[in-house]
Design a protein around this motif. Structure first.
Motif, PDB file in Angstrom:
ATOM      1  N   MET A   1       0.858  -1.175   0.000  1.00 14.94           N
ATOM      2  CA  MET A   1       0.000   0.000   0.000  1.00 14.94           C
ATOM      3  C   MET A   1       0.901   1.234   0.000  1.00 14.94           C
ATOM      4  SD  MET A   1      -3.081   0.862   2.669  1.00 14.94           S
ATOM      5  CE  MET A   1      -4.329  -0.226   2.097  1.00 14.94           C
ATOM      6  N   THR A   2       0.648   2.134  -0.908  1.00 17.99           N
ATOM      7  CA  THR A   2       1.453   3.348  -1.003  1.00 17.99           C
ATOM      8  C   THR A   2       0.994   4.352   0.051  1.00 17.99           C
ATOM      9  OG1 THR A   2      -0.023   4.427  -2.562  1.00 17.99           O
ATOM     10  CG2 THR A   2       1.691   2.992  -3.491  1.00 17.99           C
ATOM     11  N   ASP A   3       1.796   5.373   0.212  1.00 15.42           N
ATOM     12  CA  ASP A   3       1.456   6.421   1.181  1.00 15.42           C
ATOM     13  C   ASP A   3       0.128   7.087   0.825  1.00 15.42           C
ATOM     14  OD1 ASP A   3       3.679   5.986   2.728  1.00 15.42           O
ATOM     15  OD2 ASP A   3       4.859   7.615   1.823  1.00 15.42           O
ATOM     16  N   ARG A   4      -0.077   7.297  -0.464  1.00 12.81           N
ATOM     17  CA  ARG A   4      -1.300   7.953  -0.925  1.00 12.81           C
ATOM     18  C   ARG A   4      -2.522   7.055  -0.632  1.00 12.81           C
ATOM     19  NH1 ARG A   4      -1.263  11.291  -6.356  1.00 12.81           N
ATOM     20  NH2 ARG A   4       0.175  12.390  -5.019  1.00 12.81           N
ATOM     21  N   GLU A   5      -2.393   5.764  -0.887  1.00 11.67           N
ATOM     22  CA  GLU A   5      -3.495   4.823  -0.611  1.00 11.67           C
ATOM     23  C   GLU A   5      -3.758   4.723   0.887  1.00 11.67           C
ATOM     24  OE1 GLU A   5      -3.010   1.661  -4.311  1.00 11.67           O
ATOM     25  OE2 GLU A   5      -1.865   1.356  -2.449  1.00 11.67           O
ATOM     26  N   LEU A   6      -2.687   4.688   1.679  1.00 11.67           N
ATOM     27  CA  LEU A   6      -2.833   4.644   3.142  1.00 11.67           C
ATOM     28  C   LEU A   6      -3.525   5.896   3.660  1.00 11.67           C
ATOM     29  CD1 LEU A   6      -2.310   3.175   5.778  1.00 11.67           C
ATOM     30  CD2 LEU A   6      -0.063   4.278   5.864  1.00 11.67           C
ATOM     31  N   THR A   7      -3.139   7.046   3.119  1.00 15.05           N
ATOM     32  CA  THR A   7      -3.766   8.307   3.521  1.00 15.05           C
ATOM     33  C   THR A   7      -5.250   8.311   3.161  1.00 15.05           C
ATOM     34  OG1 THR A   7      -1.679   9.472   3.205  1.00 15.05           O
ATOM     35  CG2 THR A   7      -3.667  10.812   3.297  1.00 15.05           C
ATOM     36  N   ALA A   8      -5.580   7.839   1.970  1.00 10.63           N
ATOM     37  CA  ALA A   8      -6.988   7.783   1.552  1.00 10.63           C
ATOM     38  C   ALA A   8      -7.776   6.816   2.433  1.00 10.63           C
ATOM     39  CB  ALA A   8      -7.082   7.369   0.084  1.00 10.63           C
ATOM     40  N   PHE A   9      -7.180   5.672   2.746  1.00 16.84           N
ATOM     41  CA  PHE A   9      -7.842   4.692   3.609  1.00 16.84           C
ATOM     42  C   PHE A   9      -8.100   5.283   4.990  1.00 16.84           C
ATOM     43  CE2 PHE A   9      -7.378   1.485   6.931  1.00 16.84           C
ATOM     44  CZ  PHE A   9      -8.461   0.651   6.639  1.00 16.84           C
ATOM     45  N   MET A  10      -7.087   5.900   5.566  1.00 10.15           N
ATOM     46  CA  MET A  10      -7.228   6.499   6.901  1.00 10.15           C
ATOM     47  C   MET A  10      -8.257   7.628   6.894  1.00 10.15           C
ATOM     48  SD  MET A  10      -5.373   4.791   8.966  1.00 10.15           S
ATOM     49  CE  MET A  10      -5.248   5.838  10.380  1.00 10.15           C
ATOM     50  N   GLN A  11      -8.272   8.429   5.832  1.00  9.39           N
ATOM     51  CA  GLN A  11      -9.251   9.521   5.717  1.00  9.39           C
ATOM     52  C   GLN A  11     -10.669   8.952   5.685  1.00  9.39           C
ATOM     53  OE1 GLN A  11      -8.618  12.796   5.749  1.00  9.39           O
ATOM     54  NE2 GLN A  11     -10.742  13.384   5.471  1.00  9.39           N
ATOM     55  N   ASN A  12     -10.873   7.909   4.880  1.00 12.56           N
ATOM     56  CA  ASN A  12     -12.177   7.263   4.778  1.00 12.56           C
ATOM     57  C   ASN A  12     -12.584   6.667   6.120  1.00 12.56           C
ATOM     58  OD1 ASN A  12     -14.531   6.169   3.807  1.00 12.56           O
ATOM     59  ND2 ASN A  12     -13.535   4.380   2.915  1.00 12.56           N
ATOM     60  N   TRP A  13     -11.673   5.990   6.780  1.00 13.26           N
ATOM     61  CA  TRP A  13     -11.949   5.378   8.082  1.00 13.26           C
ATOM     62  C   TRP A  13     -12.308   6.446   9.109  1.00 13.26           C
ATOM     63  CZ3 TRP A  13      -9.424   5.855  12.805  1.00 13.26           C
ATOM     64  CH2 TRP A  13      -9.790   4.939  13.783  1.00 13.26           C
ATOM     65  N   PHE A  14     -11.564   7.549   9.125  1.00 10.74           N
ATOM     66  CA  PHE A  14     -11.815   8.638  10.063  1.00 10.74           C
ATOM     67  C   PHE A  14     -13.189   9.270   9.819  1.00 10.74           C
ATOM     68  CE2 PHE A  14     -11.383  13.071  11.492  1.00 10.74           C
ATOM     69  CZ  PHE A  14     -11.097  12.833  12.834  1.00 10.74           C
ATOM     70  N   GLU A  15     -13.551   9.458   8.566  1.00  8.02           N
ATOM     71  CA  GLU A  15     -14.862  10.039   8.247  1.00  8.02           C
ATOM     72  C   GLU A  15     -15.997   9.125   8.705  1.00  8.02           C
ATOM     73  OE1 GLU A  15     -14.734  10.902   4.072  1.00  8.02           O
ATOM     74  OE2 GLU A  15     -13.383  12.617   4.355  1.00  8.02           O
ATOM     75  N   ARG A  16     -15.852   7.818   8.525  1.00  5.76           N
ATOM     76  CA  ARG A  16     -16.873   6.873   8.988  1.00  5.76           C
ATOM     77  C   ARG A  16     -16.983   6.896  10.517  1.00  5.76           C
ATOM     78  NH1 ARG A  16     -14.862   1.807   6.010  1.00  5.76           N
ATOM     79  NH2 ARG A  16     -14.827   1.132   8.156  1.00  5.76           N
ATOM     80  N   LEU A  17     -15.845   6.988  11.174  1.00  2.00           N
ATOM     81  CA  LEU A  17     -15.826   7.050  12.639  1.00  2.00           C
ATOM     82  C   LEU A  17     -16.530   8.319  13.133  1.00  2.00           C
ATOM     83  CD1 LEU A  17     -14.783   5.765  15.286  1.00  2.00           C
ATOM     84  CD2 LEU A  17     -12.725   7.160  15.003  1.00  2.00           C
ATOM     85  N   MET A  18     -16.249   9.423  12.501  1.00  2.00           N
ATOM     86  CA  MET A  18     -16.884  10.684  12.899  1.00  2.00           C
ATOM     87  C   MET A  18     -18.393  10.647  12.639  1.00  2.00           C
ATOM     88  SD  MET A  18     -14.636  12.346  14.406  1.00  2.00           S
ATOM     89  CE  MET A  18     -15.585  13.819  14.693  1.00  2.00           C
ATOM     90  N   ALA A  19     -18.806   9.993  11.557  1.00  2.00           N
ATOM     91  CA  ALA A  19     -20.240   9.853  11.276  1.00  2.00           C
ATOM     92  C   ALA A  19     -20.924   9.054  12.383  1.00  2.00           C
ATOM     93  CB  ALA A  19     -20.449   9.198   9.917  1.00  2.00           C
ATOM     94  N   ARG A  20     -20.264   8.019  12.868  1.00  2.00           N
ATOM     95  CA  ARG A  20     -20.834   7.239  13.973  1.00  2.00           C
ATOM     96  C   ARG A  20     -20.944   8.077  15.235  1.00  2.00           C
ATOM     97  NH1 ARG A  20     -18.406   1.109  13.703  1.00  2.00           N
ATOM     98  NH2 ARG A  20     -19.343   0.589  11.709  1.00  2.00           N
ATOM     99  N   PHE A  21     -19.905   8.860  15.520  1.00  2.00           N
ATOM    100  CA  PHE A  21     -19.960   9.747  16.689  1.00  2.00           C
ATOM    101  C   PHE A  21     -21.120  10.733  16.569  1.00  2.00           C
ATOM    102  CE2 PHE A  21     -15.299   8.945  17.672  1.00  2.00           C
ATOM    103  CZ  PHE A  21     -15.582   8.238  18.833  1.00  2.00           C
ATOM    104  N   ASP A  22     -21.331  11.259  15.371  1.00  2.00           N
ATOM    105  CA  ASP A  22     -22.442  12.187  15.155  1.00  2.00           C
ATOM    106  C   ASP A  22     -23.784  11.503  15.417  1.00  2.00           C
ATOM    107  OD1 ASP A  22     -20.726  14.253  14.534  1.00  2.00           O
ATOM    108  OD2 ASP A  22     -20.889  13.961  12.353  1.00  2.00           O
ATOM    109  N   ARG A  23     -23.942  10.260  14.938  1.00  2.00           N
ATOM    110  CA  ARG A  23     -25.187   9.519  15.184  1.00  2.00           C
ATOM    111  C   ARG A  23     -25.383   9.260  16.671  1.00  2.00           C
ATOM    112  NH1 ARG A  23     -23.623   6.268  10.664  1.00  2.00           N
ATOM    113  NH2 ARG A  23     -23.119   4.559  12.088  1.00  2.00           N
TER     114      ARG A  23
END
Length: 110
Positions: A1-23
Protein backbone atom coordinates in the motif's frame (compact mmCIF):
# COMPACT_ATOMS: atom_id res chain seq x y z
CA UNK A 1 0.00 0.00 0.00
CA UNK A 2 1.45 3.35 -1.00
CA UNK A 3 1.46 6.42 1.18
CA UNK A 4 -1.30 7.95 -0.93
CA UNK A 5 -3.50 4.82 -0.61
CA UNK A 6 -2.83 4.64 3.14
CA UNK A 7 -3.77 8.31 3.52
CA UNK A 8 -6.99 7.78 1.55
CA UNK A 9 -7.84 4.69 3.61
CA UNK A 10 -7.23 6.50 6.90
CA UNK A 11 -9.25 9.52 5.72
CA UNK A 12 -12.18 7.26 4.78
CA UNK A 13 -11.95 5.38 8.08
CA UNK A 14 -11.81 8.64 10.06
CA UNK A 15 -14.86 10.04 8.25
CA UNK A 16 -16.87 6.87 8.99
CA UNK A 17 -15.83 7.05 12.64
CA UNK A 18 -16.88 10.68 12.90
CA UNK A 19 -20.24 9.85 11.28
CA UNK A 20 -20.83 7.24 13.97
CA UNK A 21 -19.96 9.75 16.69
CA UNK A 22 -22.44 12.19 15.15
CA UNK A 23 -25.19 9.52 15.18
CA UNK A 24 -24.40 8.67 18.81
CA UNK A 25 -24.48 12.34 19.75
CA UNK A 26 -27.93 12.77 18.16
CA UNK A 27 -29.19 9.64 19.91
CA UNK A 28 -27.93 10.88 23.29
CA UNK A 29 -29.63 14.24 22.75
CA UNK A 30 -32.92 12.47 22.05
CA UNK A 31 -32.52 10.39 25.20
CA UNK A 32 -31.80 13.47 27.30
CA UNK A 33 -34.93 15.18 26.03
CA UNK A 34 -37.17 12.21 26.79
CA UNK A 35 -38.20 12.06 30.40
CA UNK A 36 -39.79 9.07 31.97
CA UNK A 37 -43.40 10.13 32.53
CA UNK A 38 -46.42 8.32 33.89
CA UNK A 39 -49.73 10.12 33.42
CA UNK A 40 -47.83 13.37 32.91
CA UNK A 41 -45.81 13.01 36.10
CA UNK A 42 -42.05 12.56 36.17
CA UNK A 43 -40.77 9.16 37.32
CA UNK A 44 -37.55 8.68 39.25
CA UNK A 45 -35.51 5.48 39.37
CA UNK A 46 -33.68 3.98 42.36
CA UNK A 47 -30.48 5.88 41.70
CA UNK A 48 -32.30 9.23 41.47
CA UNK A 49 -34.15 8.65 44.74
CA UNK A 50 -31.06 7.35 46.59
CA UNK A 51 -29.25 10.55 45.62
CA UNK A 52 -32.20 12.77 46.57
CA UNK A 53 -32.60 11.15 49.99
CA UNK A 54 -28.89 10.49 50.49
CA UNK A 55 -29.59 6.86 51.44
CA UNK A 56 -28.33 3.45 50.32
CA UNK A 57 -30.20 1.10 48.00
CA UNK A 58 -30.94 -1.15 50.98
CA UNK A 59 -32.52 1.72 52.94
CA UNK A 60 -34.62 2.58 49.90
CA UNK A 61 -35.72 -1.05 49.70
CA UNK A 62 -36.73 -0.90 53.38
CA UNK A 63 -38.85 2.20 52.69
CA UNK A 64 -40.60 0.33 49.87
CA UNK A 65 -41.14 -2.83 51.92
CA UNK A 66 -42.59 -0.93 54.85
CA UNK A 67 -44.95 0.97 52.56
CA UNK A 68 -43.52 4.33 53.55
CA UNK A 69 -42.56 5.15 49.96
CA UNK A 70 -44.97 4.20 47.16
CA UNK A 71 -43.49 2.84 43.94
CA UNK A 72 -44.43 1.35 40.57
CA UNK A 73 -42.84 -1.53 38.70
CA UNK A 74 -42.56 -0.99 34.95
CA UNK A 75 -40.88 -3.66 32.85
CA UNK A 76 -39.27 -5.16 35.99
CA UNK A 77 -37.77 -1.82 37.00
CA UNK A 78 -38.73 0.22 40.06
CA UNK A 79 -39.89 3.80 39.63
CA UNK A 80 -41.17 6.44 42.04
CA UNK A 81 -43.50 9.33 41.28
CA UNK A 82 -41.79 12.62 41.94
CA UNK A 83 -44.76 13.81 44.01
CA UNK A 84 -44.57 10.66 46.21
CA UNK A 85 -40.88 11.26 46.88
CA UNK A 86 -41.53 14.92 47.72
CA UNK A 87 -44.35 13.92 50.09
CA UNK A 88 -42.06 11.35 51.71
CA UNK A 89 -39.38 14.00 52.24
CA UNK A 90 -41.89 16.46 53.74
CA UNK A 91 -43.34 13.81 56.05
CA UNK A 92 -39.94 12.77 57.35
CA UNK A 93 -38.70 16.31 57.81
CA UNK A 94 -41.93 17.16 59.64
CA UNK A 95 -41.34 14.17 61.97
CA UNK A 96 -37.86 15.46 62.79
CA UNK A 97 -39.15 18.96 63.53
CA UNK A 98 -41.94 17.63 65.80
CA UNK A 99 -39.54 15.63 67.94
CA UNK A 100 -37.36 18.69 68.43
CA UNK A 101 -40.35 20.73 69.63
CA UNK A 102 -41.58 18.04 72.04
CA UNK A 103 -38.18 17.45 73.62
CA UNK A 104 -36.46 20.80 74.01
CA UNK A 105 -32.85 20.62 75.06
CA UNK A 106 -32.17 21.62 78.64
CA UNK A 107 -29.83 24.58 78.89
CA UNK A 108 -26.41 23.99 80.39
CA UNK A 109 -26.36 25.23 83.95
CA UNK A 110 -22.93 26.34 85.22
Amino acid sequence: MTDRELTAFMQNWFERLMARFDRLDKHLEKMAIKEKLLEGERLLDNQDVCQMLNVSKRTLQRYRSSGELPYQMLYHKTFYRESDVEAFIKANFAKGEDTDDNNPEEPDVP
